[in-house]
Write a protein that holds these residues in place. Sequence first.
Motif, PDB file in Angstrom:
ATOM      1  N   SER A 520      57.493  17.578  61.639  1.00  0.00           N
ATOM      2  CA  SER A 520      56.647  17.299  60.474  1.00  0.00           C
ATOM      3  C   SER A 520      57.262  16.292  59.514  1.00  0.00           C
ATOM      4  O   SER A 520      56.540  15.633  58.759  1.00  0.00           O
ATOM      5  CB  SER A 520      56.360  18.604  59.719  1.00  0.00           C
ATOM      6  N   ARG A 521      58.600  16.124  59.541  1.00  0.00           N
ATOM      7  CA  ARG A 521      59.225  15.268  58.525  1.00  0.00           C
ATOM      8  C   ARG A 521      59.780  13.950  59.061  1.00  0.00           C
ATOM      9  O   ARG A 521      59.973  12.999  58.295  1.00  0.00           O
ATOM     10  CB  ARG A 521      60.347  16.025  57.813  1.00  0.00           C
ATOM     11  N   VAL A 522      60.054  13.854  60.364  1.00  0.00           N
ATOM     12  CA  VAL A 522      60.692  12.640  60.888  1.00  0.00           C
ATOM     13  C   VAL A 522      59.708  11.481  60.872  1.00  0.00           C
ATOM     14  O   VAL A 522      58.558  11.607  61.290  1.00  0.00           O
ATOM     15  CB  VAL A 522      61.231  12.874  62.315  1.00  0.00           C
ATOM     16  N   ARG A 523      60.188  10.330  60.394  1.00  0.00           N
ATOM     17  CA  ARG A 523      59.340   9.149  60.204  1.00  0.00           C
ATOM     18  C   ARG A 523      59.572   8.062  61.250  1.00  0.00           C
ATOM     19  O   ARG A 523      58.808   7.102  61.326  1.00  0.00           O
ATOM     20  CB  ARG A 523      59.629   8.553  58.811  1.00  0.00           C
ATOM     21  N   TYR A 524      60.636   8.191  62.051  1.00  0.00           N
ATOM     22  CA  TYR A 524      61.000   7.119  62.972  1.00  0.00           C
ATOM     23  C   TYR A 524      61.238   7.670  64.375  1.00  0.00           C
ATOM     24  O   TYR A 524      61.878   8.712  64.539  1.00  0.00           O
ATOM     25  CB  TYR A 524      62.257   6.398  62.495  1.00  0.00           C
ATOM     26  N   VAL A 525      60.726   6.936  65.372  1.00  0.00           N
ATOM     27  CA  VAL A 525      60.929   7.292  66.775  1.00  0.00           C
ATOM     28  C   VAL A 525      61.559   6.109  67.493  1.00  0.00           C
ATOM     29  O   VAL A 525      61.137   4.963  67.305  1.00  0.00           O
ATOM     30  CB  VAL A 525      59.591   7.663  67.452  1.00  0.00           C
ATOM     31  N   VAL A 526      62.567   6.394  68.323  1.00  0.00           N
ATOM     32  CA  VAL A 526      63.206   5.373  69.155  1.00  0.00           C
ATOM     33  C   VAL A 526      62.820   5.653  70.601  1.00  0.00           C
ATOM     34  O   VAL A 526      62.968   6.786  71.085  1.00  0.00           O
ATOM     35  CB  VAL A 526      64.736   5.398  68.990  1.00  0.00           C
TER      36      VAL A 526
END
Length: 804
Positions: A520-526
């Motif tokens: 719910s809180r993570v804003r970035y995906v690699v």
Amino acid sequence: MKDQNMHSSGHNDVPTDGLRLYPRILVIFTITLATAASSMSTSIVNVALPNMAQALNIEPGYSVAIVSAFQIAMIASLLPLAGLGEIIGYRKVYLPGLIIFALASFMISVAHGVIDAILWRFVQGLGAAGVLSVNTAILRFVYPKRHFGRGLGLNAFVAGTSMALGPPVAAAILSFSSWHWLFLVNVPLCITAFAIGFWAIPNTAKGMHKLSLVSITYHVSAFTLVTCGLNFKAMNISLGHASAMVMIGLFLAVLYVRRELRRKIPLIPMDLFKIQDFRSSVFASICAFSAQILVLTILPFWLEHTAERTAGEIGWLLAGWPASSMFAALISGALLERIPATQLSVIGQCLFGIGVSILIFLSPESSSYVITAAMVLCGVGFGLFQTPNNRLMLSSAPPSRSGSASGSLGTARVVGQSLGSAGAAILLMTDFNLALHLSGAIAAVLALLTGMFCLRKRVIHRDTTNTTSILSELKTMHQSIKPEVIMLQYSPNYLALLKQYAVVHDASKGLDKLSNEVLSRVRYVVTTGFTGVSAAQMKLLPSLRLICCSGTGFENVDLEAARSHGVFVSHGAGNNAPAVADQAIALLLNVVRGITEQDGKAREGVWRSLLTPYPMVAGKKIGIFGMGKIGEAIAKRAIGFDLEVYYHSRTQKPQLPYAFKSSLAALAEEVDFLICCAPGGKETFHAVNSNILQLLGSEGYLVNVGRGSLVDTEALVMALESNTIKGAALDVYETEPTIPEALRQSDKTVLTLHTAGVSHETQRSGIALIMRNISGLEQDGVPVSPIPPMAKDLFSAIKPSSAF
């Protein structure tokens, strides 16, 4: 890698950095007028000080307060206004600054007392701070990156021209009227600049951070107290009171710096001062401007009272300095594209030091030629120094911190000028007869210090692949708060390295392995182009703002879903190009010259007499399918092997010295070796089919370092078995990580494990780019290397105002 400072041309053509030509010209024109107004105001006041001191019935040293008031206002407000520009947009600070500057200029022109003149000069300084705090930051968004040095050179040229016009204009006006009319010159310039700038200056991205009122209070109080205390002579403050002001100011400064060190985006750019190039450039600028204003403040008084020159003569003698400076600045802007900034800066300070040293030996009998020669040397030296120093200061800062870098540039200049003014006031009121000679000696020492600071610059350009320095800098900047990311692909080494710069959640086995709180809180995906991110995965990440593809590809990222969720997608275009090109050439050499086969035979004890000869690589024709960064890198290496290069891509690239083929079929028919490095996706799916392989011919070789989907695997197997082509070297496969059995068993193939773009260097540079994309999105609202289909999403961050 594209810069984030892009602007659409309004058509469907590929965007470039900077504004289009017409709006760029308009913005340059308004900045030119504003620069002219502020620069002319400075040089006019320097020439007019003796006349103003006489008219206002004050001592020469006290008249310096008219200069100091302007500088104190600038020092106190430059960085807060620069920070405000980063938050609300640079035009919203720049345009009001022009109006305030024009109003204050008019009020000074009608002032009849020294108090009124000093008060309105202070207000004029506030207006000038609004303009100069964001002036060069706007230039960074206006000019194409490759011509930024020329932009700074032109700006310095205009400033020099205006300063050169100031003395003769002042001399002409003072010959028939009072000093009040000197300030009216600024009013029409500012009004015209405002009118054009209102329509032309682009809107820039609004920062997500906020200004701290506590920090602003500390900043204004500390700088004002210290600068007022240092200017005690000019402001008629007792030494005891001045000492107390300086001590209190320094105490507040210590508290201020300690507070700013704990903030992620400080008002005083402590994060930028951790960059050696930036730090050295700031201190060099302070020393240089201290020397300049020290001499230019004292010299008019010496020429009038000691050398007994007229106002007209003084104006023309002083004009040699800014006149030569403007030409040197313009030339240095062009030279910057060929000569390192450090070399130009040091040469400039050497000439400047020689020029000010001549002042030590001047006497009332010295000829105008000697004085002019000294002025020209000073001007040329200062012009050669200023442009490269400014460029290095600005380019060493991240693009998202352009406002603070611009404000620091202005603050460094004004701090130096304020220190020079304070020194001039002390010298004039201590020993008037020796003031000029002492100022020359002090200026020469300051020139030496400036040169030493210039030599400390490392000259590391942010757009190179010097990943060690970039990562070190990023690690320092993010040491207090690390960004939180989810990593989808499986790569233990990459994961371990990324964890040094971010809080990483490993989701290579699926997002369902992570808690709902993390999702719910993570804003970035690699991720990678092969792994991708699906629409279903995006729905599980409500806070997602950026998908970072670690390589060039992005074919398995659902772009429509990303757009609908307001998510940017970035990639590492060109980051791994050198490594992929190395492996492409290595695969070609291997499959053609039979390196792997020979290695096996050598281990079995077979000697060369039992082997048939292998073909040469040199002297043949090579075809490159996909002329992007990787294709260009392969072509450069191919030239070294005496290969004739042909290529096919979506568009022809006239700037490249290679033969273009309008179709892949035409390319395959022409060449001996076909190397595939095009992107994957629907447009290129099975582009290399049985027909292309037939055209390549029985003596032809295929190398694929692009995407497995480019080659029809079944057609390739049949072509190898039927001797339709001679051999194939592959790094990528349709079914990876599974490699088809037929390819593994063939003696006509050389196979590697999709490792062409993997190296120590590319992993470090790739992570550096990911961190810069995250930083750019967090601070600017846009990533620094968006994928081409999403480049237009960037235009909304930097576009002309709606009025234009």
